[in-house]
Scaffold this motif. Structure first.
Motif, short mmCIF file in Angstrom:
data_model
loop_
_atom_site.label_atom_id
_atom_site.label_comp_id
_atom_site.label_asym_id
_atom_site.label_seq_id
_atom_site.Cartn_x
_atom_site.Cartn_y
_atom_site.Cartn_z
N GLU A 162 0.91 -1.26 -0.07
CA GLU A 162 0.08 -0.02 -0.09
C GLU A 162 0.90 1.24 0.07
O GLU A 162 0.46 2.25 -0.68
CB GLU A 162 -1.07 0.08 1.13
CG GLU A 162 -1.80 1.20 1.25
CD GLU A 162 -2.91 0.87 2.24
OE1 GLU A 162 -3.87 1.85 2.20
OE2 GLU A 162 -2.82 0.22 3.22
N LEU A 163 2.11 1.47 0.85
CA LEU A 163 2.85 2.45 0.75
C LEU A 163 3.64 2.91 -0.38
O LEU A 163 3.32 3.94 -0.84
CB LEU A 163 3.62 2.33 2.09
CG LEU A 163 4.63 3.46 2.18
CD1 LEU A 163 3.76 4.90 2.50
CD2 LEU A 163 5.58 3.29 3.40
N THR A 164 3.79 1.81 -1.14
CA THR A 164 4.64 1.87 -2.37
C THR A 164 3.52 2.51 -3.46
O THR A 164 3.70 3.34 -4.19
CB THR A 164 5.03 0.70 -3.23
OG1 THR A 164 6.05 0.01 -2.07
CG2 THR A 164 5.82 0.67 -4.32
N ALA A 165 2.39 1.89 -3.48
CA ALA A 165 1.41 2.50 -4.35
C ALA A 165 0.93 3.97 -4.19
O ALA A 165 0.82 4.94 -4.63
CB ALA A 165 0.07 1.69 -4.36
N THR A 166 0.77 4.50 -2.92
CA THR A 166 0.50 5.50 -2.28
C THR A 166 1.56 6.61 -2.85
O THR A 166 1.16 7.66 -3.34
CB THR A 166 0.23 5.74 -0.89
OG1 THR A 166 -0.50 4.81 -0.53
CG2 THR A 166 -0.04 7.11 -0.35
N ILE A 167 3.04 6.28 -2.46
CA ILE A 167 3.68 7.32 -3.01
C ILE A 167 4.08 7.41 -4.29
O ILE A 167 4.15 8.70 -4.89
CB ILE A 167 5.39 6.68 -2.44
CG1 ILE A 167 5.26 6.67 -1.02
CG2 ILE A 167 6.55 7.33 -2.79
CD1 ILE A 167 5.06 7.94 -0.38
N ASN A 168 3.62 6.11 -5.33
CA ASN A 168 3.61 6.46 -6.74
C ASN A 168 2.58 7.33 -7.17
O ASN A 168 2.75 8.04 -8.14
CB ASN A 168 3.46 5.11 -7.47
CG ASN A 168 4.96 4.38 -7.31
OD1 ASN A 168 6.05 4.98 -7.02
ND2 ASN A 168 4.82 2.93 -7.20
N ASN A 169 1.41 7.19 -6.59
CA ASN A 169 0.21 8.14 -6.54
C ASN A 169 0.44 9.67 -6.45
O ASN A 169 0.17 10.51 -7.06
CB ASN A 169 -1.04 7.65 -5.85
CG ASN A 169 -1.60 6.24 -6.26
OD1 ASN A 169 -1.12 5.89 -7.37
ND2 ASN A 169 -2.24 5.48 -5.29
N LEU A 170 1.29 9.80 -5.29
CA LEU A 170 1.50 11.29 -4.73
C LEU A 170 2.24 11.82 -5.85
O LEU A 170 2.21 13.07 -6.23
CB LEU A 170 2.31 11.24 -3.43
CG LEU A 170 1.01 11.09 -1.96
CD1 LEU A 170 1.89 10.93 -0.98
CD2 LEU A 170 0.45 12.39 -2.34
#
Length: 449
Positions: free
Chosen positions: A62-70
């Motif tokens: 989840e954190l990896t996906a979130t950072i990519n989204n940001l």
């Protein structure tokens, strides 16, 4: 000795489980955890789900996906503020899970993404607030990430943003960067953080800002980085004291009804009075009167009374102030606080160290404290906390200093079984308090080896 492994080692074992035993990603992670725990490996620094990012078909971390989204969201125009704030909340929640999650977050570039957001969205309080919360969650207990760019952003926000909530968050971020990191403290101090703190600490400053400034000031004078042999805590304390000591003492009067702010200010004053003249400044600014006022208005607050006693001990480092403390009439308040909170080892110890400081080479002070009931509270505290070596040591200091220059005071201690209590402390704690207890026994006129 605790065994630890790297994130890469854990990930390699997960992949090996999948390839050799045809396990699903989830099964492979579970098996790897069991393998390492059976070998006595500490996995507290490992993010178990991190390996999923590199496994085709596995659910993405989840954190990896979130950072990519940001990273993508901040490039878009028009900006989607609500979505950015939601993603920042996820970053905060993930980083708050454990130190392993913070380390993993740093590894995938979270720090730089947050800096980008703080630079681009300084004018948007909602986004800046969320980004600062995420940054605090990332760096609390993990301050190594701070770099020159981060310090520049801290200074920029303190100089240019007047929103109270944002200022508090920036101060909290700054404080976290200073804890257990001497180089960060020196770098932040070199960027003239003191000038900004002084500006924030004006007479109309709200209590939240005052507490934030106090927190940063105390963090700047810490000496808690085991990687550094010699720090600059004393230099920082001296510079801070010269600039804000009078202001802090004045603010005590303004916030006398606010327990939380009073606690923070007293803690900060105690941390800053590292020289004789600083003790004098606090006394001349009315610090002694304020200490008495706090102990009168908050007699049942163990924390506030304990902090007041620690401040008294610090101020007593100045010989002139030491005499004024007793003349001011603080002795009965000290004795009363130790009676009322005798169940608190911390307060009893603080009271004993305060008395030890007040009576060091000062028989006049010793007589006043003796007459006000010092032997009773010292020995009662030592009895109650017989298994606490610190209290035994601090009580021994107080006894020794009170009787060392006035042998007429010995009788009162001996009648209250001081000899038995001190010998019992030596028997229970051995080397931890033997030297101090024997010194007290010697000054009580008892033969010791």
């Amino acid at each position: 000795m605790v065994r630890v492994i790297t994130q890469e080692t854990f990930d390699d074992v997960v992949k090996e489980n999948m390839e050799e035993f045809d396990m699903s990603p989830e099964e492979a992670v579970q098996e790897a955890v069991q393998q390492f725990e059976a070998q006595g490996v500490d996995l507290s620094n490992i993010v178990k789900e991190a390996v999923m990012d590199s496994i085709p078909g596995a659910s993405r971390n989840e954190l990896t996906a979130t950072i990519n989204n940001l990273s993508e969201l901040i490039k878009k125009s028009p900006r989607q503020d609500d979505t950015i704030i939601e993603e920042l909340l996820t970053v905060k929640e993930e980083c708050n899970k454990s130190i392993a999650h913070k380390v993993f977050a740093a590894k995938i570039g979270t720090y730089n993404v947050l800096l980008d957001i703080l630079e681009m969205c300084q004018s948007s309080n909602d986004i800046a607030n969320a980004a600062l919360s995420a940054m605090i969650a990332l760096m609390a207990g993990h301050p190594d990430l701070l770099n020159e760019r981060g310090i520049q952003i801290i200074i920029s926000y303190l100089d240019n943003v007047n929103d109270e909530c944002i200022q508090k968050k920036v101060l909290e971020w700054t404080k976290e960067c200073c804890i257990k990191h001497e180089q960060n403290r020196q770098d932040i101090f070199a960027m003239k953080i003191l000038t900004r703190l002084k500006v924030l600490l004006h007479q109309d400053a709200p209590p939240g800002i005052v507490r934030g400034v106090c927190g940063v000031a105390r963090a700047l004078v810490l000496d808690d980085d085991i990687r550094v042999q010699f720090g600059k805590s004393h230099d920082h304390a001296r510079a801070l004291a010269e600039e804000i000591l009078c202001t802090l003492t004045d603010l005590l009067k303004k916030f006398h009804g606010d327990k939380d702010t009073v606690c923070d200010v007293i803690l900060t004053l105690t941390a800053l009075i590292v020289r004789n003249e600083f003790c004098q400044i606090v006394e001349e600014a009315g610090g002694l009167t304020f200490i008495m006022d706090v102990m009168v208005h908050y007699p049942d607050s163990e924390k506030l009374n304990r902090l007041c006693l620690k401040l008294v001990k610090g101020l007593a480092g100045n010989d002139n102030v030491k005499i004024k403390i007793i003349k001011h009439g603080i002795a009965p308040f000290l004795i009363s606080a130790m009676h009322r909170h005798e169940a608190s080892a911390g307060l009893v110890g603080a009271g004993c160290t305060a008395m030890a400081a007040l009576t060091l080479k000062c028989p006049t002070n010793a007589k006043v404290l003796y007459d006000d009931g010092a032997p009773e509270v010292i020995l009662q505290g030592m009895k109650i906390h017989l298994n606490d070596s610190s209290v035994q040591k601090q009580g021994s200091w107080a006894i020794r200093n009170i009787v060392s220059r006035d042998k007429s005071l010995v009788t009162g201690f001996l009648k209250l079984e001081a000899e038995e209590i001190l010998k019992c402390a030596i028997k229970i704690h051995g080397n931890k308090c033997e030297f101090d207890a024997k010194a007290a026994l010697r000054d009580l006129g008892i033969d010791v080896e």
